[in-house]
Motif scaffolding. Structure first.
Motif, PDB file in Angstrom:
ATOM      1  N   GLU A 277       5.589   6.842  -4.225  1.00 38.30           N
ATOM      2  CA  GLU A 277       4.226   6.781  -4.773  1.00 38.30           C
ATOM      3  C   GLU A 277       3.441   8.043  -4.423  1.00 38.30           C
ATOM      4  OE1 GLU A 277       0.803   4.896  -6.668  1.00 38.30           O
ATOM      5  OE2 GLU A 277       2.941   4.429  -6.737  1.00 38.30           O
ATOM      6  N   PHE A 278       3.724   8.652  -3.260  1.00 37.85           N
ATOM      7  CA  PHE A 278       3.048   9.902  -2.895  1.00 37.85           C
ATOM      8  C   PHE A 278       3.363  10.994  -3.910  1.00 37.85           C
ATOM      9  CE2 PHE A 278       3.323   7.833   1.313  1.00 37.85           C
ATOM     10  CZ  PHE A 278       1.981   7.876   1.668  1.00 37.85           C
ATOM     11  N   SER A 279       4.618  11.114  -4.302  1.00 39.00           N
ATOM     12  CA  SER A 279       5.005  12.156  -5.265  1.00 39.00           C
ATOM     13  C   SER A 279       4.446  11.869  -6.647  1.00 39.00           C
ATOM     14  CB  SER A 279       6.527  12.273  -5.323  1.00 39.00           C
ATOM     15  OG  SER A 279       7.044  12.754  -4.100  1.00 39.00           O
ATOM     16  N   VAL A 280       4.424  10.596  -7.054  1.00 40.04           N
ATOM     17  CA  VAL A 280       3.874  10.248  -8.360  1.00 40.04           C
ATOM     18  C   VAL A 280       2.407  10.651  -8.431  1.00 40.04           C
ATOM     19  CG1 VAL A 280       3.287   8.340  -9.896  1.00 40.04           C
ATOM     20  CG2 VAL A 280       5.519   8.389  -8.775  1.00 40.04           C
ATOM     21  N   ARG A 281       1.651  10.322  -7.407  1.00 36.30           N
ATOM     22  CA  ARG A 281       0.220  10.646  -7.405  1.00 36.30           C
ATOM     23  C   ARG A 281      -0.053  12.147  -7.306  1.00 36.30           C
ATOM     24  NH1 ARG A 281      -3.224   5.864  -4.439  1.00 36.30           N
ATOM     25  NH2 ARG A 281      -2.002   4.110  -5.257  1.00 36.30           N
ATOM     26  N   SER A 282       0.893  12.883  -6.732  1.00 35.18           N
ATOM     27  CA  SER A 282       0.649  14.311  -6.485  1.00 35.18           C
ATOM     28  C   SER A 282       0.500  15.121  -7.757  1.00 35.18           C
ATOM     29  CB  SER A 282       1.781  14.895  -5.637  1.00 35.18           C
ATOM     30  OG  SER A 282       2.996  14.952  -6.367  1.00 35.18           O
ATOM     31  N   SER A 283       0.884  14.575  -8.889  1.00 43.56           N
ATOM     32  CA  SER A 283       0.752  15.318 -10.142  1.00 43.56           C
ATOM     33  C   SER A 283      -0.690  15.391 -10.630  1.00 43.56           C
ATOM     34  CB  SER A 283       1.626  14.684 -11.233  1.00 43.56           C
ATOM     35  OG  SER A 283       1.168  13.381 -11.555  1.00 43.56           O
ATOM     36  N   ILE A 284      -1.569  14.522 -10.100  1.00 37.10           N
ATOM     37  CA  ILE A 284      -2.952  14.539 -10.584  1.00 37.10           C
ATOM     38  C   ILE A 284      -4.007  14.546  -9.483  1.00 37.10           C
ATOM     39  CG2 ILE A 284      -2.486  13.420 -12.811  1.00 37.10           C
ATOM     40  CD1 ILE A 284      -3.597  10.836 -11.418  1.00 37.10           C
ATOM     41  N   LEU A 285      -3.641  14.180  -8.248  1.00 39.65           N
ATOM     42  CA  LEU A 285      -4.615  14.135  -7.161  1.00 39.65           C
ATOM     43  C   LEU A 285      -4.269  15.164  -6.098  1.00 39.65           C
ATOM     44  CD1 LEU A 285      -5.003  10.263  -6.608  1.00 39.65           C
ATOM     45  CD2 LEU A 285      -6.358  11.766  -8.085  1.00 39.65           C
ATOM     46  N   THR A 286      -5.257  15.534  -5.292  1.00 34.06           N
ATOM     47  CA  THR A 286      -5.024  16.484  -4.205  1.00 34.06           C
ATOM     48  C   THR A 286      -4.339  15.777  -3.043  1.00 34.06           C
ATOM     49  OG1 THR A 286      -7.117  16.032  -3.061  1.00 34.06           O
ATOM     50  CG2 THR A 286      -7.163  17.655  -4.866  1.00 34.06           C
ATOM     51  N   PRO A 287      -3.682  16.536  -2.167  1.00 33.74           N
ATOM     52  CA  PRO A 287      -3.081  15.904  -0.986  1.00 33.74           C
ATOM     53  C   PRO A 287      -4.094  15.111  -0.160  1.00 33.74           C
ATOM     54  CG  PRO A 287      -2.195  18.111  -1.261  1.00 33.74           C
ATOM     55  CD  PRO A 287      -3.292  17.975  -2.277  1.00 33.74           C
ATOM     56  N   LEU A 288      -5.299  15.631  -0.004  1.00 40.84           N
ATOM     57  CA  LEU A 288      -6.300  14.919   0.784  1.00 40.84           C
ATOM     58  C   LEU A 288      -6.688  13.606   0.128  1.00 40.84           C
ATOM     59  CD1 LEU A 288      -8.250  14.666   3.131  1.00 40.84           C
ATOM     60  CD2 LEU A 288      -9.897  16.081   1.840  1.00 40.84           C
ATOM     61  N   GLN A 289      -6.889  13.611  -1.171  1.00 43.45           N
ATOM     62  CA  GLN A 289      -7.231  12.368  -1.867  1.00 43.45           C
ATOM     63  C   GLN A 289      -6.141  11.309  -1.683  1.00 43.45           C
ATOM     64  OE1 GLN A 289      -7.748  14.108  -5.761  1.00 43.45           O
ATOM     65  NE2 GLN A 289      -9.989  14.009  -5.642  1.00 43.45           N
ATOM     66  N   ILE A 290      -4.894  11.736  -1.746  1.00 47.70           N
ATOM     67  CA  ILE A 290      -3.785  10.796  -1.611  1.00 47.70           C
ATOM     68  C   ILE A 290      -3.663  10.311  -0.174  1.00 47.70           C
ATOM     69  CG2 ILE A 290      -1.302  10.486  -1.918  1.00 47.70           C
ATOM     70  CD1 ILE A 290      -1.471  12.751  -4.040  1.00 47.70           C
ATOM     71  N   LEU A 291      -3.816  11.228   0.798  1.00 47.48           N
ATOM     72  CA  LEU A 291      -3.724  10.817   2.201  1.00 47.48           C
ATOM     73  C   LEU A 291      -4.837   9.833   2.548  1.00 47.48           C
ATOM     74  CD1 LEU A 291      -2.228  11.109   4.875  1.00 47.48           C
ATOM     75  CD2 LEU A 291      -3.798  12.980   5.441  1.00 47.48           C
ATOM     76  N   ARG A 292      -6.040  10.088   2.059  1.00 48.94           N
ATOM     77  CA  ARG A 292      -7.136   9.146   2.308  1.00 48.94           C
ATOM     78  C   ARG A 292      -6.814   7.764   1.739  1.00 48.94           C
ATOM     79  NH1 ARG A 292     -12.160  13.216   0.742  1.00 48.94           N
ATOM     80  NH2 ARG A 292     -12.546  14.002   2.859  1.00 48.94           N
ATOM     81  N   SER A 293      -6.152   7.734   0.588  1.00 44.24           N
ATOM     82  CA  SER A 293      -5.845   6.437  -0.029  1.00 44.24           C
ATOM     83  C   SER A 293      -4.941   5.592   0.859  1.00 44.24           C
ATOM     84  CB  SER A 293      -5.203   6.641  -1.411  1.00 44.24           C
ATOM     85  OG  SER A 293      -3.841   7.047  -1.309  1.00 44.24           O
ATOM     86  N   ALA A 294      -4.117   6.240   1.684  1.00 49.42           N
ATOM     87  CA  ALA A 294      -3.160   5.530   2.532  1.00 49.42           C
ATOM     88  C   ALA A 294      -3.618   5.438   3.981  1.00 49.42           C
ATOM     89  CB  ALA A 294      -1.796   6.216   2.465  1.00 49.42           C
ATOM     90  N   THR A 295      -4.841   5.885   4.269  1.00 50.89           N
ATOM     91  CA  THR A 295      -5.337   5.838   5.655  1.00 50.89           C
ATOM     92  C   THR A 295      -6.765   5.275   5.677  1.00 50.89           C
ATOM     93  OG1 THR A 295      -5.963   8.200   5.487  1.00 50.89           O
ATOM     94  CG2 THR A 295      -3.835   7.684   6.504  1.00 50.89           C
TER      95      THR A 295
END
Length: 434
Positions: free
Chosen positions: A348-366
């Protein structure tokens, strides 16, 4: 003799005091790195963080002082949408109608251990997990992430949780179980069985508020429960100090739910701008689960009718998530994987990485996820006073979030409750289990 260990021979040993020196802390709140830190953990908590020079380590055995130079300390990950009861063992969804609760329960420890090994120190189960498995993890009987559970999801007759086919004439009585759901109709049953789930240990209530991909007799665009039914369930949850989350894909189902006090939306692939703006205004959480659609397609997991619905929501899911983030919706990490697909959780991290920034994705999981499970004061950050849930990473996730999808290479250590649960690095010793 320690009589407590006779009564509970699986009782975990007390946590060691560990000190991480020369640490680089990943801060998902500010989106920054905290350099040259010393992090002390004791009794399962982060007790001290210093950045103004080396802290004393004379009171700690040498083997428990860990030099993490060149490594990164990241908060433990939180997956906000799992179904641990739908375990591996069958190739496609149709085969699961014959899987018993006993078979599932015996396989769930393997699912939980693999999630912990990937770095998920907490999970939110949205239907199927029992209080028994949650307590088994808490007591130390089996290793796994801490669980926040919904018990059985609530569905109407013919809704997303009703797994009977159109040719099945067997009637369901109020509260009948169907897979990971209960079938409830009318406000009276909604009151009763929402209360029943809370009585049996549910931390929150999950409803099937709209049509779904895997269910056989509803369509994605269906709105399911009535206003009165949702009001009843929300009232029960709020009276108990918790919340309701809704499986909903469409604007109609989502708007109905949030107008009636539902706090979370699962999936949301078909949202529009008006809906995400309403969600942002009302501080409603969104948990997309894109990897489930990707893997269902790749593994041919769904029957033909489900596969067609899956294609529709997969195509629009990424756009919907980006729209929600841009509108200010609090987006959380979810995977929603079933059966043989659990292995793909970190993808799911790689799927999201195509449209969101690393910080946005990390925040989603923390930090975002910690707020959703109402644990923002103790989970989701490397911070003094917080639970010692930590990952030791080989690379910086704020530069490349997909390292969390390369678990064997980059997730060097997983620490939960101050105990080293998993180590892929010879400098980090795994805590022994009794």
């Amino acid at each position: 003799m320690d009589i407590s260990r006779v009564i509970k021979p699986w009782k975990l040993h007390p946590q060691r005091t560990l000190v991480f020196v020369n640490a680089t802390i990943v801060d998902p709140v500010q989106g920054e790195l905290i350099q040259n830190a010393t992090v002390r953990i004791s009794d399962g908590k982060i007790t001290q963080i210093t950045t103004d020079g080396p802290a004393s380590t004379e009171d700690v055995p040498e083997e428990d002082v860990i030099d993490v130079s060149g490594k990164y300390l990241c908060p433990g990950l939180i997956d906000c949408h799992v179904h641990i009861a739908v375990v591996p063992g069958e190739a496609d969804l149709r085969a699961y109608k014959d899987m018993t609760e006993r078979i599932s329960l015996l396989r769930q420890p393997r699912v939980l251990k693999s999630m912990l090994d990937r770095g998920f120190t907490s999970i939110r189960d949205c239907g199927g997990a029992s209080l028994a498995i949650k307590e088994a993890v808490e007591d130390g009987v089996i290793p796994g992430p801490r669980l926040f559970i919904a018990g059985y999801a609530l569905s109407q007759t013919g809704g997303h949780g009703d797994m009977r086919g159109s040719h099945n004439a067997q009637l369901c009585c109020g509260g009948s179980l169907s897979g990971i759901s209960r079938i409830v109709d009318g406000p009276a049953e909604c009151y009763k069985f929402a209360r029943e789930e809370l009585r049996q240990g549910a931390d929150f209530i999950k409803i099937m508020g709209g049509g779904g991909v895997a269910s056989p007799t509803d369509r994605i665009e269906h709105v399911q429960f009535s206003d009165e039914e949702i009001k009843a369930i929300v009232t029960v949850a709020q009276n108990a100090g918790t919340y309701v989350t809704s499986h909903s894909y469409t604007p109609q189902a989502i708007q109905q739910a949030i107008k009636l006090g539902v706090r979370g939306i699962e999936h949301g692939n078909l949202v529009d701008l008006e809906t995400v703006q309403m969600m942002a205004e009302k501080d409603v959480f969104l948990t997309p689960t894109l990897i489930a659609h990707v893997m269902s397609k790749q593994m041919n997991f769904l029957p033909a009718d489900g596969a067609a619905k899956n294609d529709e929501v997969l195509e629009k899911g990424l756009k919907a998530m980006k729209m929600a983030v841009d509108a200010g919706v609090t987006v959380c990490f979810g995977s929603d994987l079933l059966g043989p697909m659990h292995f793909a959780q970190s993808k799911e991290f790689s799927v999201r990485s195509s449209i969101l920034t690393p910080l946005q994705i990390l925040r989603s999981a923390t930090v975002n996820a910690a707020r959703l499970v109402m644990q923002e004061d103790c989970l989701g950050q490397v911070k003094e006073g917080f639970v010692a849930d930590l990952l030791v990473l080989g690379k910086n996730p704020l530069e490349d979030i997909t390292i969390l999808d390369a678990v064997e290479e980059h997730v060097l250590g997983v620490i939960k409750d101050g105990r080293v649960a998993t180590s892929r690095w010879d400098q980090l010793k795994v805590d022994p289990r009794p």
